[in-house]
Motif scaffolding. Sequence first.
Motif, PDB file in Angstrom:
ATOM      1  N   ARG A 142       0.845  -1.186   0.000  1.00  0.00           N
ATOM      2  CA  ARG A 142       0.000   0.000   0.000  1.00  0.00           C
ATOM      3  C   ARG A 142       0.876   1.229   0.000  1.00  0.00           C
ATOM      4  O   ARG A 142       1.645   1.456   0.935  1.00  0.00           O
ATOM      5  N   GLY A 143       0.799   1.997  -1.066  1.00  0.00           N
ATOM      6  CA  GLY A 143       1.516   3.260  -1.162  1.00  0.00           C
ATOM      7  C   GLY A 143       0.518   4.399  -1.025  1.00  0.00           C
ATOM      8  O   GLY A 143      -0.608   4.198  -0.567  1.00  0.00           O
ATOM      9  N   GLY A 144       0.919   5.584  -1.441  1.00  0.00           N
ATOM     10  CA  GLY A 144       0.030   6.728  -1.327  1.00  0.00           C
ATOM     11  C   GLY A 144      -1.073   6.748  -2.370  1.00  0.00           C
ATOM     12  O   GLY A 144      -2.139   7.310  -2.157  1.00  0.00           O
ATOM     13  N   THR A 145      -0.824   6.128  -3.523  1.00  0.00           N
ATOM     14  CA  THR A 145      -1.755   6.216  -4.645  1.00  0.00           C
ATOM     15  C   THR A 145      -2.338   4.871  -5.034  1.00  0.00           C
ATOM     16  O   THR A 145      -3.448   4.786  -5.542  1.00  0.00           O
ATOM     17  N   VAL A 146      -1.567   3.817  -4.839  1.00  0.00           N
ATOM     18  CA  VAL A 146      -1.954   2.504  -5.344  1.00  0.00           C
ATOM     19  C   VAL A 146      -1.739   1.460  -4.256  1.00  0.00           C
ATOM     20  O   VAL A 146      -0.800   1.571  -3.457  1.00  0.00           O
ATOM     21  N   ALA A 147      -2.613   0.455  -4.212  1.00  0.00           N
ATOM     22  CA  ALA A 147      -2.422  -0.685  -3.318  1.00  0.00           C
ATOM     23  C   ALA A 147      -2.644  -1.963  -4.113  1.00  0.00           C
ATOM     24  O   ALA A 147      -3.406  -1.972  -5.082  1.00  0.00           O
ATOM     25  N   THR A 148      -1.975  -3.045  -3.713  1.00  0.00           N
ATOM     26  CA  THR A 148      -2.273  -4.355  -4.294  1.00  0.00           C
ATOM     27  C   THR A 148      -2.611  -5.305  -3.140  1.00  0.00           C
ATOM     28  O   THR A 148      -2.191  -5.111  -2.010  1.00  0.00           O
ATOM     29  N   ALA A 149      -3.390  -6.327  -3.469  1.00  0.00           N
ATOM     30  CA  ALA A 149      -3.774  -7.316  -2.466  1.00  0.00           C
ATOM     31  C   ALA A 149      -3.866  -8.673  -3.136  1.00  0.00           C
ATOM     32  O   ALA A 149      -3.929  -8.775  -4.368  1.00  0.00           O
ATOM     33  N   GLU A 150      -3.861  -9.727  -2.334  1.00  0.00           N
ATOM     34  CA  GLU A 150      -4.018 -11.084  -2.853  1.00  0.00           C
ATOM     35  C   GLU A 150      -5.028 -11.828  -1.988  1.00  0.00           C
ATOM     36  O   GLU A 150      -5.172 -11.529  -0.800  1.00  0.00           O
ATOM     37  N   GLY A 151      -5.712 -12.805  -2.595  1.00  0.00           N
ATOM     38  CA  GLY A 151      -6.711 -13.554  -1.842  1.00  0.00           C
ATOM     39  C   GLY A 151      -6.755 -15.004  -2.280  1.00  0.00           C
ATOM     40  O   GLY A 151      -6.379 -15.327  -3.415  1.00  0.00           O
ATOM     41  N   ARG A 152      -7.190 -15.859  -1.372  1.00  0.00           N
ATOM     42  CA  ARG A 152      -7.348 -17.276  -1.678  1.00  0.00           C
ATOM     43  C   ARG A 152      -8.694 -17.765  -1.169  1.00  0.00           C
ATOM     44  O   ARG A 152      -9.159 -17.327  -0.127  1.00  0.00           O
ATOM     45  N   ALA A 153      -9.282 -18.680  -1.907  1.00  0.00           N
ATOM     46  CA  ALA A 153     -10.569 -19.254  -1.517  1.00  0.00           C
ATOM     47  C   ALA A 153     -10.406 -20.754  -1.433  1.00  0.00           C
ATOM     48  O   ALA A 153      -9.851 -21.378  -2.343  1.00  0.00           O
ATOM     49  N   TRP A 154     -10.881 -21.353  -0.364  1.00  0.00           N
ATOM     50  CA  TRP A 154     -10.756 -22.803  -0.215  1.00  0.00           C
ATOM     51  C   TRP A 154     -12.009 -23.382   0.421  1.00  0.00           C
ATOM     52  O   TRP A 154     -12.806 -22.663   1.032  1.00  0.00           O
ATOM     53  N   ARG A 155     -12.171 -24.680   0.246  1.00  0.00           N
ATOM     54  CA  ARG A 155     -13.297 -25.403   0.814  1.00  0.00           C
ATOM     55  C   ARG A 155     -13.067 -25.588   2.304  1.00  0.00           C
ATOM     56  O   ARG A 155     -12.030 -26.140   2.703  1.00  0.00           O
ATOM     57  N   GLU A 156     -14.030 -25.139   3.082  1.00  0.00           N
ATOM     58  CA  GLU A 156     -13.865 -25.221   4.540  1.00  0.00           C
ATOM     59  C   GLU A 156     -13.697 -26.657   5.025  1.00  0.00           C
ATOM     60  O   GLU A 156     -12.925 -26.922   5.952  1.00  0.00           O
ATOM     61  N   ALA A 157     -14.421 -27.573   4.398  1.00  0.00           N
ATOM     62  CA  ALA A 157     -14.448 -28.954   4.885  1.00  0.00           C
ATOM     63  C   ALA A 157     -13.062 -29.597   4.932  1.00  0.00           C
ATOM     64  O   ALA A 157     -12.752 -30.368   5.836  1.00  0.00           O
TER      65      ALA A 157
END
Lengths: 194, 194, 194, 194
Positions: free
Chosen positions: C136-151
């Motif tokens: 996260r900078g002053g103008t731009v941010a990047t993020a990452e995410g993951r989705a998985w089966r809870e079971a």
Amino acid sequence: MNGGSATARRRVVAWDDPAGLAERAREMAGLDFLRAMVDGELAAPPVAQLLGMRIVEVEWGVVTFTLTPCESHYNPIGMVHGGVTATLLDSAMGCAVHSELPAGVGYTTLELNAHYLRPILAETGPVRCRARVVHRGGTVATAEGRAWREADDELLAHATTTCLILRDGNGNGRQATASSRSEREGSDAAARAS
Amino acid sequence: MNGGSATARRRVVAWDDPAGLAERAREMAGLDFLRAMVDGELAAPPVAQLLGMRIVEVEWGVVTFTLTPCESHYNPIGMVHGGVTATLLDSAMGCAVHSELPAGVGYTTLELNAHYLRPILAETGPVRCRARVVHRGGTVATAEGRAWREADDELLAHATTTCLILRDGNGNGRQATASSRSEREGSDAAARAS
Amino acid sequence: MNGGSATARRRVVAWDDPAGLAERAREMAGLDFLRAMVDGELAAPPVAQLLGMRIVEVEWGVVTFTLTPCESHYNPIGMVHGGVTATLLDSAMGCAVHSELPAGVGYTTLELNAHYLRPILAETGPVRCRARVVHRGGTVATAEGRAWREADDELLAHATTTCLILRDGNGNGRQATASSRSEREGSDAAARAS
Amino acid sequence: MNGGSATARRRVVAWDDPAGLAERAREMAGLDFLRAMVDGELAAPPVAQLLGMRIVEVEWGVVTFTLTPCESHYNPIGMVHGGVTATLLDSAMGCAVHSELPAGVGYTTLELNAHYLRPILAETGPVRCRARVVHRGGTVATAEGRAWREADDELLAHATTTCLILRDGNGNGRQATASSRSEREGSDAAARAS
């Protein structure tokens, strides 16, 4: 290294001091700057000389590059490294955005997405890459590019990009980027360590 | 070219015949192949020698590269071309996938998505890039990579990739790709012309 | 529509006026706003109610959502539409960025890149998605995410995003975006027509 | 939830059993299947009914959808969630690929990259999205799509995608994907935990 001596190849790479070129980039309107490069009035940037990449056509928002693949572009599995193709696509797309910017306004690439369709080999022969601006607002621009084999127009790769437009008074994209992004970076250490 | 003579720089680039290396890539398990490269038993591929990029660590699914940015990587606006950074990230991610493949099984990159966080300059000093496999199935693998400045661990760029795993009996990724994709390409001419 | 009557299903979707929620988003610090949503003090936004998506955990820069896949998410080929998964990933990543923003500062998503690893079906059961800010900078941010089966913690999809941070004095991201991008859009008509 | 009762909205969503539709998708050539959907001979899939999205034109490799943005698509910051736009783009691109596949051949989306250019609100009015195949080989296809406001042709978003083509004899993309990817997934647990 085994077998090195019998098969070693060499190439001399020469380039010009990039500081002068970057200064011109800040002083000139993008279209004028890129046209001067097409016309040979300005030297190609070092990376273009290193990879044998050349800008050949510039219009408002549309730029064409060529690259002749060669053995020095090869990855360990015996074909042109995808990063070389990405460099070609990124160059054409970035310059397409640049071509629409007035003097004193810079840009920086935020994101690049490249699709590889077919392997590129030295035997592929010259590759042509054309890019165009898709959207240009006050802060952000996007562009798309395609690369194909000149011999038969076979599509080899395509890409899109997101660029940030930098209006910091002196068009010094590099400084603007560095400072605008350094404000608070607390999340980075954690991110890298993950 | 104006002012070329006073400021011209030159560098000799040498590399080894990539055919031998590609043959080893097909014959050896990925992990063994990459370890032989780390240990200097196999020559670095041409593109690594061209860009000054080096593989320094390999484990199952995790690979680290380094690159020392220099002037010959510069784009027209006076910083390291994003394509060079993309090449570094793509190399580490592709090799991370390769490290999990048995002998005779190849791979090819379908797609690369790179995020650029901060400009890279010669003064940035050595850049380290680590990538790991996120998912590997029978047909497709994904990986992610990060590049940061060695001096202070500042994150510079990150990326993800999608690779196709090629099981064509002789592990010849290049041929497999070329033929598996040539079946019917009627849509390409129209696409390029758009 | 053939066979519609015998098999038709129905579901009542209810949601709250989003204007009040958006006003709170502008007035409150991101972390406080999202925590109020986790605690049920603020209603979930309409899209979350439409898709059955829920924010369940928020820390500085890290957000977790859950979604229970159901038949109403299905695409024509009989599985959850990739766009639903993209919505889940984008929500978690956007909120991760939002969690680091002070009151009066907004954001907007510039770019999303999602990787699909396995099909999601109603039988998959609850899907959990965690995202974190990468930069996260002053103008731009990047993020990452993951989705998985809870079971069984099986990874289903992962993504990254690029967000623009909007500092327009009143944190009204929507207006800021609309106006900052409208300056000159001459290239769009040509682009769309291509 | 505060203020819920005074402002609550509701909508009844109805859809058809998706199993029958998915079976048709496997039995019919892609172009015939999609045309039957345009003509209303086949019901729209559940997700299209949930989001109010509609396929309106199909040719070989080119598909058009429309979506009328409404309040139930809103995110917490008061505009249409980017995931809804991603669903629209993904639908049109996936169907463009599907339109070129014979009966018994399926596909699955590996990767989606979306660029958001302008916020979409209920006041934006109907959004049109057209996608086309860029490349189709034997194993992989790519497509691109654009979404714009019908009222004035203003470009709102664009995207590209990578799809895997599934030739498993019975065209059952879902099963093929599930099994082809389950071979060895040892890296996933570690990946998710990171």
